[in-house]
Design an enzyme around this catalytic site. Structure first.
Site, mmCIF file in Angstrom:
data_model
loop_
_atom_site.group_PDB
_atom_site.id
_atom_site.type_symbol
_atom_site.label_atom_id
_atom_site.label_comp_id
_atom_site.label_asym_id
_atom_site.label_seq_id
_atom_site.Cartn_x
_atom_site.Cartn_y
_atom_site.Cartn_z
ATOM 1 N N HIS A 168 0.971 -1.184 -0.011
ATOM 2 C CA HIS A 168 0.201 0.124 -0.186
ATOM 3 C C HIS A 168 0.910 1.464 0.031
ATOM 4 C CE1 HIS A 168 -3.702 -2.256 0.781
ATOM 5 N NE2 HIS A 168 -3.007 -3.181 1.114
ATOM 6 N N TYR A 202 6.849 -5.166 9.987
ATOM 7 C CA TYR A 202 6.307 -3.902 9.915
ATOM 8 C C TYR A 202 7.340 -2.911 10.278
ATOM 9 C CZ TYR A 202 1.350 -4.714 8.344
ATOM 10 O OH TYR A 202 0.429 -5.243 7.634
HETATM 11 C C1 HEM Z 1 2.297 -12.385 7.120
HETATM 12 C C2 HEM Z 1 1.199 -11.457 7.156
HETATM 13 C C3 HEM Z 1 1.656 -10.080 6.758
HETATM 14 C C4 HEM Z 1 2.927 -9.404 6.549
HETATM 15 C C5 HEM Z 1 4.258 -10.056 6.679
HETATM 16 C C6 HEM Z 1 2.800 -8.135 6.236
HETATM 17 C C7 HEM Z 1 3.719 -7.150 5.931
HETATM 18 C C8 HEM Z 1 3.385 -5.787 5.716
HETATM 19 C C9 HEM Z 1 4.535 -4.911 5.796
HETATM 20 C C10 HEM Z 1 6.005 -5.116 5.586
HETATM 21 C C11 HEM Z 1 4.147 -3.632 5.559
HETATM 22 C C12 HEM Z 1 4.708 -2.224 5.117
HETATM 23 C C13 HEM Z 1 4.647 -1.736 6.762
HETATM 24 C C14 HEM Z 1 5.603 -0.082 6.728
HETATM 25 O O1 HEM Z 1 6.605 0.034 6.118
HETATM 26 O O2 HEM Z 1 5.009 0.544 7.493
HETATM 27 C C15 HEM Z 1 2.657 -3.997 5.400
HETATM 28 C C16 HEM Z 1 1.572 -2.889 5.238
HETATM 29 C C17 HEM Z 1 0.323 -3.030 5.294
HETATM 30 N N1 HEM Z 1 -0.430 -4.147 5.408
HETATM 31 FE FE1 HEM Z 1 0.422 -6.054 5.916
HETATM 32 N N2 HEM Z 1 1.364 -7.852 6.352
HETATM 33 C C18 HEM Z 1 0.722 -9.197 6.436
HETATM 34 C C19 HEM Z 1 -0.583 -9.022 6.659
HETATM 35 C C20 HEM Z 1 -1.603 -8.265 6.291
HETATM 36 C C21 HEM Z 1 -3.001 -8.526 6.606
HETATM 37 C C22 HEM Z 1 -3.737 -9.781 6.710
HETATM 38 C C23 HEM Z 1 -3.705 -7.229 6.020
HETATM 39 C C24 HEM Z 1 -5.029 -7.173 6.132
HETATM 40 C C25 HEM Z 1 -5.700 -6.331 6.809
HETATM 41 C C26 HEM Z 1 -2.646 -6.478 5.782
HETATM 42 C C27 HEM Z 1 -2.730 -5.191 5.387
HETATM 43 C C28 HEM Z 1 -1.721 -4.065 5.223
HETATM 44 C C29 HEM Z 1 -2.017 -2.708 4.939
HETATM 45 C C30 HEM Z 1 -3.359 -1.910 4.779
HETATM 46 C C31 HEM Z 1 -0.852 -2.257 4.822
HETATM 47 C C32 HEM Z 1 -0.380 -0.438 4.644
HETATM 48 C C33 HEM Z 1 -0.679 0.175 6.248
HETATM 49 C C34 HEM Z 1 -0.417 1.513 5.953
HETATM 50 O O3 HEM Z 1 -1.220 2.279 5.385
HETATM 51 O O4 HEM Z 1 0.656 2.169 6.308
HETATM 52 N N3 HEM Z 1 -1.299 -6.998 6.009
HETATM 53 N N4 HEM Z 1 2.273 -5.080 5.734
#
Ligand code: HEM
Length: 325
Positions: free
Chosen positions: A47, A316
């Protein structure tokens, strides 16, 4: 140890430098994102397109009944909010059949903080962190800049659950506005209530304006970059609101598999309202320095056994450290 303590501890270890031996998993997860997208420089690997907003949250009496967490005590809680678009780049298209997102940092007047990231689909594209990493690595670009189609085919064939979210998204058109789609938390949590009860829940933020999607015609006409201006205009005319609604698991509902939604007829309760009152003029703003890592909020909100939930906070923190170094 709580997820918050784990994540913050992990961030502290990162700052302490490479002498500290930590399990490689969170780094390896972020490495897998980088293998597909290239090195993280400034943007989130997930995102990356988005804008920052602010507002507040007030729990309903039902919220206080279902959770003793400070966020649900009925007092006004300040909120930093990020609306996002899934994809590989900050230029991702606003008309793509991908997820939109609503990330929130709640800040209570007592100084408690609770972060979460929600998406505009009720399900995720991986059942476990291992599946997420394998799916990313299968899509690594080769020397010609393209993923190996055979590797992707093999991955999909052996991980059919990974296609469910894509099929859900293919069956609907994208939201007409960041203000007109539900956003699901997807992962299950345990809510601990005022009478000592503990219940497995999933939540969704329902738009008070109602759900509105683009028509096929609008998808062609709207251009790839309309969401930010649309939400700025909308919020300038009045607050944009979402009701936080819990869905309670019934016996047999799987709380460990985020690729499967629970049936729609599960009991529900509205536990609070999020009000968006201001949107930053440009991209970024205070959200740039925040990683909205899904956290627990003890004593009233605890993790379920969903393995993807447990695998989120630490990567994260790694991602935040890479994009802000
Ligand atoms: C094994 C599970 C997951 C991993 C390893 C993962 C990993 C990540 C990472 C590395 C980021 C970037 C964080 C940053 O730089 O601030 C991210 C952002 C995000 N993830 Fe996940 N994620 C996972 C599961 C999920 C799930 C289940 C959702 C559903 C709700 C989700 C929704 C998001 C969203 C919406 C963002 C962007 C948030 C923002 O606006 O800063 N993720 N994720």
């Amino acid at each position: 140890m709580s997820a918050r303590a784990l994540a913050l501890g992990f961030a502290a270890l990162l700052l302490a430098g490479p002498a500290v031996a930590e399990p490689p998993a969170p780094e390896a997860i972020v490495d897998a994102f980088e293998a597909v997208l290239g090195p993280i420089t400034t943007y989130r690997p997930s995102h990356p397109k988005g804008i920052c907003a602010s507002g507040h949250f007030v729990a309903t009496p039902d919220g206080a009944r279902h959770s003793v967490a400070p966020v649900f005590d009925g007092q006004r809680v300040e909120a930093i909010i990020r609306f996002g678009v899934a994809g590989a780049s900050p230029r991702a298209s606003d008309v793509a059949r991908s997820t939109r997102s609503l990330a929130i940092r709640f800040e209570t007047s007592q100084g408690d903080q609770w972060d979460m990231a929600n998406i505009s689909a009720p399900i995720f594209g991986a059942r476990t962190p291992e599946m997420l990493v394998a799916g990313l690595l299968a899509r690594r670009p080769g020397p010609n800049g393209q993923p190996d189609a055979e590797a992707v085919r093999r991955f999909v064939e052996s991980n059919p659950e990974s296609t469910r979210q894509g099929r859900w998204l293919a069956a609907v058109t994208p939201p007409a506005s960041w203000a007109t789609t539900p956003y699901w938390g997807v992962d299950a949590f345990r809510f601990k209530g005022a009478e000592g009860q503990e219940r497995l829940v999933r939540w969704v933020f329902e738009p008070v304006a109602g759900t509105q999607r683009l028509s096929e015609e609008e998808m062609r006409a709207r251009g790839t970059d309309f969401l930010a201006e649309e939400i700025r205009r909308r919020v300038a005319q009045g607050p944009v609101e979402f009701d936080m609604v819990l869905q309670f698991a019934q016996p047999g509902d799987d709380a460990t598999d985020p690729t499967v939604a629970w049936p729609d007829d599960r009991p529900r309760a509205t536990v609070g309202r999020l009000t968006v009152t201001a949107v930053e003029a440009g991209a970024g703003g205070p959200c740039d320095g925040i990683s909205f890592m899904n956290l627990d909020m003890e004593p009233g909100v605890a993790f379920s056994d969903d393995p993807t939930l447990h695998a989120r906070a630490a990567p994260y923190a790694v991602s935040l450290s890479r994009r802000t170094r």
